[in-house]
Each structure stands twice: as C-alpha cells, then as structure tokens.
Design an enzyme around this catalytic site. Structure first.
Site, mmCIF file in Angstrom:
data_model
loop_
_atom_site.group_PDB
_atom_site.id
_atom_site.type_symbol
_atom_site.label_atom_id
_atom_site.label_comp_id
_atom_site.label_asym_id
_atom_site.label_seq_id
_atom_site.Cartn_x
_atom_site.Cartn_y
_atom_site.Cartn_z
ATOM 1 N N GLY A 46 4.947 2.804 -3.902
ATOM 2 C CA GLY A 46 3.510 3.083 -3.893
ATOM 3 C C GLY A 46 2.762 1.951 -3.213
ATOM 4 O O GLY A 46 3.179 0.791 -3.303
ATOM 5 N N GLN A 51 -4.180 -3.252 -0.706
ATOM 6 C CA GLN A 51 -3.076 -4.216 -0.547
ATOM 7 C C GLN A 51 -2.854 -4.619 0.912
ATOM 8 O O GLN A 51 -2.223 -5.639 1.177
ATOM 9 C CB GLN A 51 -1.775 -3.629 -1.110
ATOM 10 C CG GLN A 51 -1.827 -3.434 -2.620
ATOM 11 C CD GLN A 51 -0.564 -2.755 -3.109
ATOM 12 O OE1 GLN A 51 -0.481 -1.539 -3.126
ATOM 13 N NE2 GLN A 51 0.435 -3.534 -3.488
ATOM 14 N N CYS A 92 5.146 -4.780 -8.189
ATOM 15 C CA CYS A 92 4.071 -4.540 -7.222
ATOM 16 C C CYS A 92 4.403 -5.287 -5.944
ATOM 17 O O CYS A 92 4.838 -6.442 -6.006
ATOM 18 C CB CYS A 92 2.741 -5.048 -7.799
ATOM 19 S SG CYS A 92 1.337 -4.804 -6.701
ATOM 20 N N LEU A 93 4.181 -4.634 -4.816
ATOM 21 C CA LEU A 93 4.430 -5.298 -3.531
ATOM 22 C C LEU A 93 3.528 -6.521 -3.363
ATOM 23 O O LEU A 93 3.863 -7.415 -2.597
ATOM 24 C CB LEU A 93 4.215 -4.308 -2.377
ATOM 25 C CG LEU A 93 5.315 -3.253 -2.256
ATOM 26 C CD1 LEU A 93 4.911 -2.169 -1.264
ATOM 27 C CD2 LEU A 93 6.629 -3.901 -1.828
ATOM 28 N N HIS A 134 -1.330 2.810 -11.609
ATOM 29 C CA HIS A 134 -1.167 1.470 -11.026
ATOM 30 C C HIS A 134 -1.900 1.388 -9.676
ATOM 31 O O HIS A 134 -2.606 0.403 -9.409
ATOM 32 C CB HIS A 134 0.343 1.213 -10.860
ATOM 33 C CG HIS A 134 0.710 -0.044 -10.142
ATOM 34 N ND1 HIS A 134 1.437 -1.062 -10.736
ATOM 35 C CD2 HIS A 134 0.488 -0.456 -8.857
ATOM 36 C CE1 HIS A 134 1.614 -2.032 -9.847
ATOM 37 N NE2 HIS A 134 1.061 -1.691 -8.699
ATOM 38 N N GLU A 135 -1.749 2.435 -8.849
ATOM 39 C CA GLU A 135 -2.369 2.418 -7.510
ATOM 40 C C GLU A 135 -3.886 2.594 -7.590
ATOM 41 O O GLU A 135 -4.623 1.968 -6.823
ATOM 42 C CB GLU A 135 -1.743 3.500 -6.615
ATOM 43 C CG GLU A 135 -0.230 3.392 -6.406
ATOM 44 C CD GLU A 135 0.254 2.033 -5.931
ATOM 45 O OE1 GLU A 135 -0.537 1.309 -5.278
ATOM 46 O OE2 GLU A 135 1.413 1.689 -6.224
ATOM 47 N N HIS A 138 -5.503 -0.675 -8.179
ATOM 48 C CA HIS A 138 -5.686 -1.493 -6.964
ATOM 49 C C HIS A 138 -7.027 -1.193 -6.299
ATOM 50 O O HIS A 138 -7.710 -2.101 -5.831
ATOM 51 C CB HIS A 138 -4.580 -1.198 -5.944
ATOM 52 C CG HIS A 138 -3.306 -1.952 -6.175
ATOM 53 N ND1 HIS A 138 -3.242 -3.320 -6.175
ATOM 54 C CD2 HIS A 138 -2.035 -1.518 -6.373
ATOM 55 C CE1 HIS A 138 -1.982 -3.708 -6.375
ATOM 56 N NE2 HIS A 138 -1.226 -2.623 -6.507
HETATM 57 C C1 QAP Z 1 3.988 0.293 -8.084
HETATM 58 O O1 QAP Z 1 5.452 -0.871 -6.704
HETATM 59 C C2 QAP Z 1 4.824 0.648 -9.269
HETATM 60 O O2 QAP Z 1 8.601 -7.256 -6.645
HETATM 61 C C3 QAP Z 1 4.727 0.324 -6.783
HETATM 62 O O3 QAP Z 1 10.123 -7.961 -4.553
HETATM 63 C C4 QAP Z 1 5.951 -0.055 -9.621
HETATM 64 O O4 QAP Z 1 6.556 -0.254 -4.874
HETATM 65 C C5 QAP Z 1 4.446 1.690 -10.035
HETATM 66 C C6 QAP Z 1 8.525 -4.125 -4.780
HETATM 67 C C7 QAP Z 1 6.701 0.301 -10.724
HETATM 68 C C8 QAP Z 1 5.190 2.052 -11.117
HETATM 69 C C9 QAP Z 1 6.320 1.375 -11.476
HETATM 70 C C10 QAP Z 1 8.292 -5.067 -5.758
HETATM 71 C C11 QAP Z 1 9.326 -4.494 -3.691
HETATM 72 C C12 QAP Z 1 7.931 -2.783 -4.828
HETATM 73 C C13 QAP Z 1 8.841 -6.334 -5.680
HETATM 74 C C14 QAP Z 1 6.351 -1.095 -5.717
HETATM 75 C C15 QAP Z 1 9.625 -6.695 -4.591
HETATM 76 C C16 QAP Z 1 9.868 -5.761 -3.601
HETATM 77 C C17 QAP Z 1 7.007 -2.409 -5.738
HETATM 78 CO CO CO Z 2 0.817 -2.610 -6.804
#
Ligand code: QAP
Ligand code: CO
Length: 168
Positions: A46, A51, A92-93, A134-135, A138
């Site tokens: 996501g 971001q 989270c990215l 979550h999004e 943001h």
């Molecule tokens: C949000 O998160 C999310 O730490 C999206 O080193 C996450 O795509 C919603 C990511 C979990 C619900 C559950 C995170 C990639 C990606 C990192 C992501 C990383 C590399 C996170």
């Molecule tokens: Co995020």
C-alpha cells in the site's frame, strides 16, 4: 513511468493533510501509475500519495502475492461498521525496518472514486481493512507509529535519524 522518492519518518512533510482530487484526469492517472511502480519496486502492499510528497487524496494498494490485484482509491472515506478491534503487525514504506502491533476497527465501509473517476463502495475486513485505514491515515498526516507509546516511537525516530545521517 517513474520510481518516486518515498519520504521517511520523521520527515515533517508526512504530517501534511492531503487535498481532495477535483478532477480525475490523465495527470492523476500518471501519478497513480508512478505510485504503483514505486510500491511494486519497494516492494510494498500500500502507498499513499503523501508518502511520495504529493498532497492529494490518492491511495494505491495490491494485497496479492503476484501483483495481480491493483486497487485505486481516490478521495477515500471510510466508516467503521463495528466496535470490534483487530490487532495486526503493521509496517510502512515510510518507516522501513520497523513492525509493530496496532489495533484498528475490524470492519469498515469505504467510499472512493476509481481511476476513471467513478464512485464505488466496498466493505473491507482482514488485511484489506487494516491497509485502507493505514493509508487513509497517511492522507491525514498520521503514521502507524503514532499509535505506539512515546517510548517506542522515540526509539524508532532516533534509529531512523541515525540511518539518515549515515546515508547523507
Ligand atoms: C501498509 O505497508 C500496511 O519496513 C503498507 O523495510 C502494512 O507496504 C498495511 C515495507 C502492513 C497493513 C499491514 C515495509 C517494505 C512495506 C518495510 C507496506 C520495509 C520494506 C510496507
Ligand atoms: Co504507510
């Protein structure tokens, strides 16, 4: 298509409140394509426009294993459908390398526009419900680390600041 730069916590630009999209035109669709490319490359499930430092209410998601289920939400709004909460270990990215449990409402109803500007409604639960909440956070300048204790959030902030100094 282009890979966009992803802002990282504690960058203050992540606190910006995004503005509604007024017209879903080719410029918006170009941004959406770039957001997908950026999210897939990361890789992530996501990404909100906030971001990538674009302060418009746009979210892209793909919860599939094989990038086969792209979802676009323009001007998303959600309504919680239950008082029941579910805990999920979120990442989270914009907070790379950190994962923590967050409680959120288990079922939500989402209203948004698709990439053609057409309104749609969907009911979400499970990972989809977690991710859209979550999004949407943001777009309102909020991060999952805001739900943690000050101690945990401060530790993450200090570690990321140190990494940013090393990369500078
Ligand atoms: C949000 O998160 C999310 O730490 C999206 O080193 C996450 O795509 C919603 C990511 C979990 C619900 C559950 C995170 C990639 C990606 C990192 C992501 C990383 C590399 C996170
Ligand atoms: Co995020």
């Amino acid at each position: 298509m282009a890979i966009l730069n992803i802002l990282e916590f504690p960058d203050s630009r992540l606190r910006t409140i995004a503005k509604p999209v007024e017209v879903v035109d080719d410029e918006v669709r170009q941004l959406i394509d770039d957001m997908f490319e950026t999210m897939y490359e990361a890789p992530g499930i996501g990404l909100a426009a906030t971001q990538v430092n674009v302060h418009k209410r746009i979210v892209v998601m793909d919860l599939s294993e094989d990038r086969s289920a792209p979802m676009v939400f323009i001007n998303p709004v959600f309504e919680t459908l239950t008082d029941e909460m579910d805990q999920y270990q979120e990442g989270c990215l914009s907070v790379p390398g950190f994962y923590e449990n967050v409680d959120r409402p288990q079922r939500v109803k989402i209203n948004a526009l698709d990439r053609d500007g057409k309104p749609f409604e969907m009911i979400a639960e499970g990972l989809l419900a977690v991710c859209i909440q979550h999004e949407c956070d943001h777009l309102n300048g909020k991060l999952f680390v805001d739900y943690l204790s000050n101690l945990k959030r401060d530790r993450i902030k200090k570690k990321l600041e140190k990494l940013h100094r090393q990369n500078a």
